[in-house]
Design a protein around this motif. Structure first.
Motif, PDB file in Angstrom:
ATOM      1  N   MET A   1      22.308  -8.490  -7.588  1.00  0.00           N
ATOM      2  CA  MET A   1      22.973  -9.679  -6.295  1.00  0.00           C
ATOM      3  C   MET A   1      21.363  -9.554  -5.533  1.00  0.00           C
ATOM      4  SD  MET A   1      25.933  -7.202  -5.330  1.00  0.00           S
ATOM      5  CE  MET A   1      24.871  -5.428  -4.840  1.00  0.00           C
ATOM      6  N   ASN A   2      21.713 -10.891  -4.592  1.00  0.00           N
ATOM      7  CA  ASN A   2      20.669 -11.104  -4.133  1.00  0.00           C
ATOM      8  C   ASN A   2      19.436  -9.408  -3.393  1.00  0.00           C
ATOM      9  OD1 ASN A   2      20.323 -13.730  -4.278  1.00  0.00           O
ATOM     10  ND2 ASN A   2      21.378 -14.110  -2.726  1.00  0.00           N
ATOM     11  N   CYS A   3      20.548  -8.893  -2.535  1.00  0.00           N
ATOM     12  CA  CYS A   3      20.208  -7.627  -1.936  1.00  0.00           C
ATOM     13  C   CYS A   3      19.374  -7.010  -3.114  1.00  0.00           C
ATOM     14  CB  CYS A   3      21.266  -6.928  -0.798  1.00  0.00           C
ATOM     15  SG  CYS A   3      22.765  -7.053  -1.928  1.00  0.00           S
ATOM     16  N   GLU A   4      20.066  -6.577  -4.150  1.00  0.00           N
ATOM     17  CA  GLU A   4      19.568  -5.617  -5.521  1.00  0.00           C
ATOM     18  C   GLU A   4      17.724  -6.405  -5.361  1.00  0.00           C
ATOM     19  OE1 GLU A   4      23.140  -3.662  -7.393  1.00  0.00           O
ATOM     20  OE2 GLU A   4      22.790  -5.926  -7.881  1.00  0.00           O
ATOM     21  N   VAL A   5      17.854  -7.658  -5.597  1.00  0.00           N
ATOM     22  CA  VAL A   5      16.649  -7.534  -6.290  1.00  0.00           C
ATOM     23  C   VAL A   5      15.941  -7.812  -4.797  1.00  0.00           C
ATOM     24  CG1 VAL A   5      15.340 -10.277  -6.833  1.00  0.00           C
ATOM     25  CG2 VAL A   5      17.400 -10.187  -7.514  1.00  0.00           C
ATOM     26  N   SER A   6      15.932  -8.179  -3.663  1.00  0.00           N
ATOM     27  CA  SER A   6      15.163  -7.970  -2.829  1.00  0.00           C
ATOM     28  C   SER A   6      14.416  -6.549  -2.501  1.00  0.00           C
ATOM     29  CB  SER A   6      16.110  -8.068  -1.387  1.00  0.00           C
ATOM     30  OG  SER A   6      15.516  -7.575  -0.235  1.00  0.00           O
ATOM     31  N   LEU A   7      15.412  -5.526  -2.445  1.00  0.00           N
ATOM     32  CA  LEU A   7      14.680  -4.150  -2.448  1.00  0.00           C
ATOM     33  C   LEU A   7      14.254  -3.684  -4.122  1.00  0.00           C
ATOM     34  CD1 LEU A   7      18.459  -2.075  -2.239  1.00  0.00           C
ATOM     35  CD2 LEU A   7      16.335  -2.475  -0.457  1.00  0.00           C
ATOM     36  N   ILE A   8      14.258  -4.955  -4.540  1.00  0.00           N
ATOM     37  CA  ILE A   8      13.713  -4.405  -6.112  1.00  0.00           C
ATOM     38  C   ILE A   8      12.036  -4.576  -5.338  1.00  0.00           C
ATOM     39  CG2 ILE A   8      12.937  -4.925  -8.192  1.00  0.00           C
ATOM     40  CD1 ILE A   8      15.825  -4.615  -8.757  1.00  0.00           C
ATOM     41  N   LEU A   9      11.394  -6.702  -5.060  1.00  0.00           N
ATOM     42  CA  LEU A   9      10.521  -6.845  -5.104  1.00  0.00           C
ATOM     43  C   LEU A   9       9.667  -6.089  -3.428  1.00  0.00           C
ATOM     44  CD1 LEU A   9      11.693 -10.490  -5.223  1.00  0.00           C
ATOM     45  CD2 LEU A   9      10.751  -8.910  -6.893  1.00  0.00           C
ATOM     46  N   GLU A  10      10.828  -5.710  -2.837  1.00  0.00           N
ATOM     47  CA  GLU A  10      10.033  -5.287  -1.261  1.00  0.00           C
ATOM     48  C   GLU A  10       9.631  -3.376  -2.110  1.00  0.00           C
ATOM     49  OE1 GLU A  10      12.995  -4.963   1.202  1.00  0.00           O
ATOM     50  OE2 GLU A  10      12.367  -6.673   2.445  1.00  0.00           O
ATOM     51  N   HIS A  11       9.486  -3.279  -3.180  1.00  0.00           N
ATOM     52  CA  HIS A  11       9.323  -1.895  -3.142  1.00  0.00           C
ATOM     53  C   HIS A  11       8.031  -2.717  -4.413  1.00  0.00           C
ATOM     54  CE1 HIS A  11       9.531   2.104  -5.162  1.00  0.00           C
ATOM     55  NE2 HIS A  11       9.222   1.265  -6.611  1.00  0.00           N
ATOM     56  N   ARG A  12       7.892  -3.163  -4.717  1.00  0.00           N
ATOM     57  CA  ARG A  12       7.277  -3.606  -5.705  1.00  0.00           C
ATOM     58  C   ARG A  12       6.186  -4.051  -4.947  1.00  0.00           C
ATOM     59  NH1 ARG A  12       3.679  -2.897  -9.449  1.00  0.00           N
ATOM     60  NH2 ARG A  12       2.857  -4.728 -10.518  1.00  0.00           N
ATOM     61  N   LEU A  13       6.492  -4.758  -3.496  1.00  0.00           N
ATOM     62  CA  LEU A  13       5.346  -5.094  -3.426  1.00  0.00           C
ATOM     63  C   LEU A  13       4.721  -4.208  -2.411  1.00  0.00           C
ATOM     64  CD1 LEU A  13       3.802  -7.506  -1.488  1.00  0.00           C
ATOM     65  CD2 LEU A  13       5.623  -7.632   0.591  1.00  0.00           C
ATOM     66  N   ALA A  14       5.363  -2.863  -1.651  1.00  0.00           N
ATOM     67  CA  ALA A  14       4.930  -1.714  -0.719  1.00  0.00           C
ATOM     68  C   ALA A  14       4.093  -1.082  -2.676  1.00  0.00           C
ATOM     69  CB  ALA A  14       6.069  -0.943  -0.307  1.00  0.00           C
ATOM     70  N   GLN A  15       4.207  -1.271  -3.510  1.00  0.00           N
ATOM     71  CA  GLN A  15       3.417  -0.581  -4.749  1.00  0.00           C
ATOM     72  C   GLN A  15       1.553  -1.118  -4.693  1.00  0.00           C
ATOM     73  OE1 GLN A  15       5.470  -0.723  -7.872  1.00  0.00           O
ATOM     74  NE2 GLN A  15       6.266   1.132  -8.201  1.00  0.00           N
ATOM     75  N   LEU A  16       2.085  -2.368  -4.837  1.00  0.00           N
ATOM     76  CA  LEU A  16       0.846  -3.635  -4.775  1.00  0.00           C
ATOM     77  C   LEU A  16       0.011  -2.822  -3.759  1.00  0.00           C
ATOM     78  CD1 LEU A  16       2.572  -6.617  -6.033  1.00  0.00           C
ATOM     79  CD2 LEU A  16       1.346  -5.269  -7.110  1.00  0.00           C
ATOM     80  N   GLN A  17       0.393  -3.173  -2.555  1.00  0.00           N
ATOM     81  CA  GLN A  17       0.148  -2.490  -0.969  1.00  0.00           C
ATOM     82  C   GLN A  17      -0.470  -1.402  -1.489  1.00  0.00           C
ATOM     83  OE1 GLN A  17       3.029  -3.317   2.529  1.00  0.00           O
ATOM     84  NE2 GLN A  17       2.092  -5.509   2.327  1.00  0.00           N
ATOM     85  N   GLN A  18      -0.448  -0.583  -1.451  1.00  0.00           N
ATOM     86  CA  GLN A  18      -0.887   1.272  -1.709  1.00  0.00           C
ATOM     87  C   GLN A  18      -2.211   0.950  -2.771  1.00  0.00           C
ATOM     88  OE1 GLN A  18       2.415   3.841  -3.157  1.00  0.00           O
ATOM     89  NE2 GLN A  18       2.476   4.586  -1.110  1.00  0.00           N
ATOM     90  N   MET A  19      -1.819   0.162  -3.918  1.00  0.00           N
ATOM     91  CA  MET A  19      -2.806   0.026  -4.789  1.00  0.00           C
ATOM     92  C   MET A  19      -3.821  -0.625  -4.421  1.00  0.00           C
ATOM     93  SD  MET A  19      -0.390  -0.093  -7.832  1.00  0.00           S
ATOM     94  CE  MET A  19      -1.407  -1.819  -8.825  1.00  0.00           C
ATOM     95  N   SER A  20      -3.979  -1.855  -3.290  1.00  0.00           N
ATOM     96  CA  SER A  20      -5.092  -2.779  -3.050  1.00  0.00           C
ATOM     97  C   SER A  20      -5.609  -2.030  -1.984  1.00  0.00           C
ATOM     98  CB  SER A  20      -4.534  -3.681  -2.188  1.00  0.00           C
ATOM     99  OG  SER A  20      -5.658  -4.262  -1.522  1.00  0.00           O
ATOM    100  N   ASP A  21      -7.447  -1.836  -1.839  1.00  0.00           N
ATOM    101  CA  ASP A  21      -8.284  -1.145  -1.550  1.00  0.00           C
ATOM    102  C   ASP A  21      -7.855  -1.872   0.184  1.00  0.00           C
ATOM    103  OD1 ASP A  21      -9.421   0.364  -3.394  1.00  0.00           O
ATOM    104  OD2 ASP A  21     -10.843  -1.412  -3.688  1.00  0.00           O
ATOM    105  N   ASP A  22      -7.498  -2.735  -0.183  1.00  0.00           N
ATOM    106  CA  ASP A  22      -7.124  -3.315   1.710  1.00  0.00           C
ATOM    107  C   ASP A  22      -6.141  -4.525   1.418  1.00  0.00           C
ATOM    108  OD1 ASP A  22      -7.546  -4.261   4.062  1.00  0.00           O
ATOM    109  OD2 ASP A  22      -8.889  -6.325   3.515  1.00  0.00           O
ATOM    110  N   PRO A  23      -4.783  -3.409   2.295  1.00  0.00           N
ATOM    111  CA  PRO A  23      -3.512  -4.182   2.125  1.00  0.00           C
ATOM    112  C   PRO A  23      -3.752  -5.723   2.616  1.00  0.00           C
ATOM    113  CG  PRO A  23      -3.672  -1.730   3.187  1.00  0.00           C
ATOM    114  CD  PRO A  23      -5.055  -1.968   2.424  1.00  0.00           C
TER     115      PRO A  23
END
Length: 138
Positions: free
Chosen positions: A22-44
């Motif tokens: 469902m869209n809401c499940e995809v949203s949770l997955i993408l938001e989680h991935r975005l948070a991971q990317l921001q954590q890995m970045s030197d400058d969020p």
């Protein structure tokens, strides 16, 4: 080869067997991935995601009917109790139809012969009531 028709659940074997989200499940997955990317970045603040990723996230956030992760899980579990296919479950979870007629118009296979809901509008109404309850308290 038989012509595909979603109204009759003729969507091809690969889609009938596939796990739909469902869209809401995809949203949770993408938001989680975005948070991971921001954590890995030197400058969020300077973190760049692709335009496709960003547009996809915007779309699913806009059209997600359920925002709370617990509600998302509850929707899948609730709809799972009604012996729906993955495709039907996701259509109903995404659209949040309010009436039996709307649900049948969007998912005509709910009334297919041999289905539990074939002659039972009350079962469809109960399912919609369950979804409305989850949405109300999420």
């Amino acid at each position: 080869m038989e012509e595909e028709n979603a109204a009759e659940l003729k969507i091809g074997d690969e889609f009938l067997k596939a796990k739909c989200l469902m869209n809401c499940e995809v949203s949770l997955i993408l938001e989680h991935r975005l948070a991971q990317l921001q954590q890995m970045s030197d400058d969020p603040k300077n973190n760049q995601v692709s335009q496709v990723f960003d547009k996809s996230l915007q779309y699913v956030k806009r059209f997600s009917r359920y925002k709370n992760p617990d509600a998302v899980k509850q929707v899948r579990e609730t709809l799972g109790n009604y012996q729906l296919t993955e495709f039907e479950l996701c259509v109903l979870g995404n659209l949040c139809t309010e009436t039996v007629d709307e649900a049948i118009a969007m998912v005509p296979t709910l009334k297919a012969k041999g289905r539990r809901m074939h002659d039972d509008d009350d079962a469809i109404q109960n399912m919609l009531r369950d979804l409305a309850f989850i949405k109300k308290f999420s």
